[in-house]
Each structure stands twice: as structure tokens, then as C-alpha cells.
Enzyme design. Structure first.
Site, PDB file in Angstrom:
ATOM      1  CG  HIS A  65      11.490 -15.023  -4.878  1.00  0.00           C
ATOM      2  ND1 HIS A  65      12.018 -14.561  -6.384  1.00  0.00           N
ATOM      3  CD2 HIS A  65      12.516 -14.307  -4.189  1.00  0.00           C
ATOM      4  CE1 HIS A  65      12.902 -13.817  -6.048  1.00  0.00           C
ATOM      5  NE2 HIS A  65      13.250 -13.669  -4.792  1.00  0.00           N
TER       6      HIS A  65
ATOM      7  CD  GLU B 239      14.860 -10.419  -4.233  1.00  0.00           C
ATOM      8  OE1 GLU B 239      14.912 -10.317  -5.521  1.00  0.00           O
ATOM      9  OE2 GLU B 239      15.145 -11.699  -3.833  1.00  0.00           O
TER      10      GLU B 239
ATOM     11  CE1 TYR C  15       9.384 -12.054  -8.623  1.00  0.00           C
ATOM     12  CE2 TYR C  15       7.462 -11.761  -7.556  1.00  0.00           C
ATOM     13  CZ  TYR C  15       8.477 -12.591  -7.900  1.00  0.00           C
ATOM     14  OH  TYR C  15       8.758 -13.885  -7.165  1.00  0.00           O
TER      15      TYR C  15
ATOM     16  CG  ASN D 219       7.162 -20.203 -10.072  1.00  0.00           C
ATOM     17  OD1 ASN D 219       6.884 -19.498  -8.968  1.00  0.00           O
ATOM     18  ND2 ASN D 219       8.156 -19.873 -10.904  1.00  0.00           N
TER      19      ASN D 219
ATOM     20  CE  LYS E 127       7.435 -17.137  -6.670  1.00  0.00           C
ATOM     21  NZ  LYS E 127       7.487 -16.935  -8.202  1.00  0.00           N
TER      22      LYS E 127
HETATM   23  P1  GTP Z   1      11.425 -16.095  -8.999  1.00  0.00           P
HETATM   24  O1  GTP Z   1      12.491 -16.774  -8.147  1.00  0.00           O
HETATM   25  O2  GTP Z   1      10.013 -15.775  -8.396  1.00  0.00           O
HETATM   26  O3  GTP Z   1      12.178 -14.574  -9.330  1.00  0.00           O
HETATM   27  O4  GTP Z   1      11.419 -16.705 -10.319  1.00  0.00           O
HETATM   28  P2  GTP Z   1      12.692 -16.768 -11.410  1.00  0.00           P
HETATM   29  O5  GTP Z   1      13.626 -16.084 -11.142  1.00  0.00           O
HETATM   30  O6  GTP Z   1      12.699 -18.177 -11.737  1.00  0.00           O
HETATM   31  O7  GTP Z   1      11.793 -16.173 -12.714  1.00  0.00           O
HETATM   32  P3  GTP Z   1      11.673 -14.695 -13.133  1.00  0.00           P
HETATM   33  O8  GTP Z   1      12.324 -13.795 -12.319  1.00  0.00           O
HETATM   34  O9  GTP Z   1      12.177 -14.629 -14.627  1.00  0.00           O
HETATM   35  O10 GTP Z   1      10.217 -14.470 -12.978  1.00  0.00           O
HETATM   36  C1  GTP Z   1       9.421 -14.054 -11.779  1.00  0.00           C
HETATM   37  C2  GTP Z   1       8.210 -14.636 -11.788  1.00  0.00           C
HETATM   38  O11 GTP Z   1       7.307 -14.272 -12.744  1.00  0.00           O
HETATM   39  C3  GTP Z   1       8.287 -16.209 -11.750  1.00  0.00           C
HETATM   40  O12 GTP Z   1       8.567 -16.985 -10.498  1.00  0.00           O
HETATM   41  C4  GTP Z   1       6.670 -16.538 -12.032  1.00  0.00           C
HETATM   42  O13 GTP Z   1       5.822 -16.380 -11.070  1.00  0.00           O
HETATM   43  C5  GTP Z   1       6.360 -15.508 -12.988  1.00  0.00           C
HETATM   44  N1  GTP Z   1       6.543 -15.743 -14.339  1.00  0.00           N
HETATM   45  C6  GTP Z   1       8.006 -15.973 -15.184  1.00  0.00           C
HETATM   46  N2  GTP Z   1       7.919 -16.072 -16.571  1.00  0.00           N
HETATM   47  C7  GTP Z   1       6.318 -16.155 -16.780  1.00  0.00           C
HETATM   48  C8  GTP Z   1       5.610 -16.274 -17.833  1.00  0.00           C
HETATM   49  O14 GTP Z   1       5.928 -16.463 -18.841  1.00  0.00           O
HETATM   50  N3  GTP Z   1       4.328 -16.148 -17.691  1.00  0.00           N
HETATM   51  C9  GTP Z   1       3.653 -16.030 -16.419  1.00  0.00           C
HETATM   52  N4  GTP Z   1       2.389 -15.961 -16.186  1.00  0.00           N
HETATM   53  N5  GTP Z   1       4.419 -15.797 -15.485  1.00  0.00           N
HETATM   54  C10 GTP Z   1       5.594 -15.955 -15.386  1.00  0.00           C
HETATM   55 MG    MG Z   2      13.787 -14.172 -10.615  1.00  0.00          MG
END
Ligand code: GTP
Ligand code: MG
Length: 138
Positions: free
Chosen positions: A116, A127, A50, A113, A10
Site C-alpha cells: 500500500h 494513516e 480502508y 497487490n 500486505k
Molecule cells: P492502496 O495503496 O492499497 O490504497 O491501493 P491503491 O491506492 O492502488 O488502490 P485503491 O485505494 O483504489 O484500492 C485499495 C485496495 O483495494 C487495493 O490496493 C486492492 O488491494 C483492493 N482493490 C482495489 N480495486 C479492487 C478491485 O477491483 N477488486 C478487488 N478484489 N480488490 C480491489
Molecule cells: Mg489507495
């Protein structure tokens, strides 16, 4: 496709020059790089990627963040790729990520974070096709 996953380093992790260390961890964990490119997402394209999160309160911030700089997209191959890769990157929130995981080491917050990882074989295929043509996959 059970042996492939899709990943992106990222924007903040690329900007802070963590790409090399992250790629080293990925290769040392046994993944083979099938495809790799650096690119930059527009806010619109980040939103498409997303789209499953479009009803979430953080969707707008997520689009801005994911289009804020260059990302490195890749397809990775290993037996049990999706689950093993999610284990390697750790929990979404770095405060909850296991010690030694990529997010534990490099993520700054639940949003910024570092990396991905696809959450299913089906999404890994979708993807991968979002970023790479068949001819770019080796
Ligand atoms: P990805 O591998 O990036 O898909 O992450 P994930 O699968 O661990 O988490 P998820 O798909 O639920 O969320 C996608 C992305 O949205 C996360 O990696 C974060 O960058 C962002 N995100 C998730 N939860 C939050 C939140 O509560 N607040 C904010 N600001 N960003 C969030
Ligand atoms: Mg995810």
C-alpha cells in the site's frame, strides 16, 4: 508533511517472504525509514483503514484479505514522498504496473497487490497516526 508517506507490506507478500526484497527496493529508491512495525489487523480495523472504500463491491473481500495475516507498516521520508512512492509501487492492478515496480514484481492480483502507498499528503498523515504514536516516529 510533504516529505512523508505511509506504506504497508500486505499479508501475502509478508507470508511469501518478500519483505526483505521490498524493503531493499524502498531504501535503494532513496526513502528513509522513519517508523516500522509488524502487526496484524483485525477485520474491523482493516475496515477502518480502508473506510473510503466502504461502498465498493470489493470492500468485504478487502477487509478479509487485509486481516488474513501479518502486515508491515512503515512511515517513509523523501522529497516528494507520496508521488515518488506511488511511482515505485506501480498501478493497483499488477497487469498494468510498469516493469520493475514493486507490484509488477511481487503482486499476484488486483486485490493481493503486495503493498500500500498513501494517495495524498493528508492521507499519509492520517494513516501514519493510525499505526504510530509520535514517540515511535524517528
Ligand atoms: P492502496 O495503496 O492499497 O490504497 O491501493 P491503491 O491506492 O492502488 O488502490 P485503491 O485505494 O483504489 O484500492 C485499495 C485496495 O483495494 C487495493 O490496493 C486492492 O488491494 C483492493 N482493490 C482495489 N480495486 C479492487 C478491485 O477491483 N477488486 C478487488 N478484489 N480488490 C480491489
Ligand atoms: Mg489507495
Amino acid at each position: 508533511m510533504g516529505n512523508r508517506t505511509f506504506s504497508m507490506i500486505k499479508p501475502e507478500a509478508v507470508a511469501e517472504k518478500h519483505s526483505g526484497a521490498i524493503l531493499k527496493m524502498i531504501e535503494e529508491a532513496g526513502f528513509r525509514i522513519v517508523a516500522l512495525k509488524m502487526t496484524k489487523l483485525s477485520e474491523e480495523r482493516a475496515g477502518q483503514f480502508y473506510e473510503v472504500h466502504k461502498e465498493r463491491p470489493f470492500y468485504n473481500d478487502l477487509k478479509k484479505y487485509m486481516s488474513s495475516g501479518h502486515i508491515i507498516a512503515m512511515i517513509l521520508e523523501k522529497e516528494n514522498a507520496v508521488a515518488d512512492f506511488r511511482k515505485l509501487i506501480g498501478a493497483t492492478d499488477p497487469a498494468k504496473a510498469e516493469p520493475g515496480t514493486i507490484r509488477n514484481l511481487f503482486a499476484k492480483s488486483i486485490e493481493s497487490n503486495a503493498i500500500h502507498g498513501s494517495d495524498s499528503d493528508e492521507n499519509a498523515a492520517i494513516e501514519a497516526a493510525f499505526f504510530f504514536s509520535r514517540m515511535e516516529q524517528f
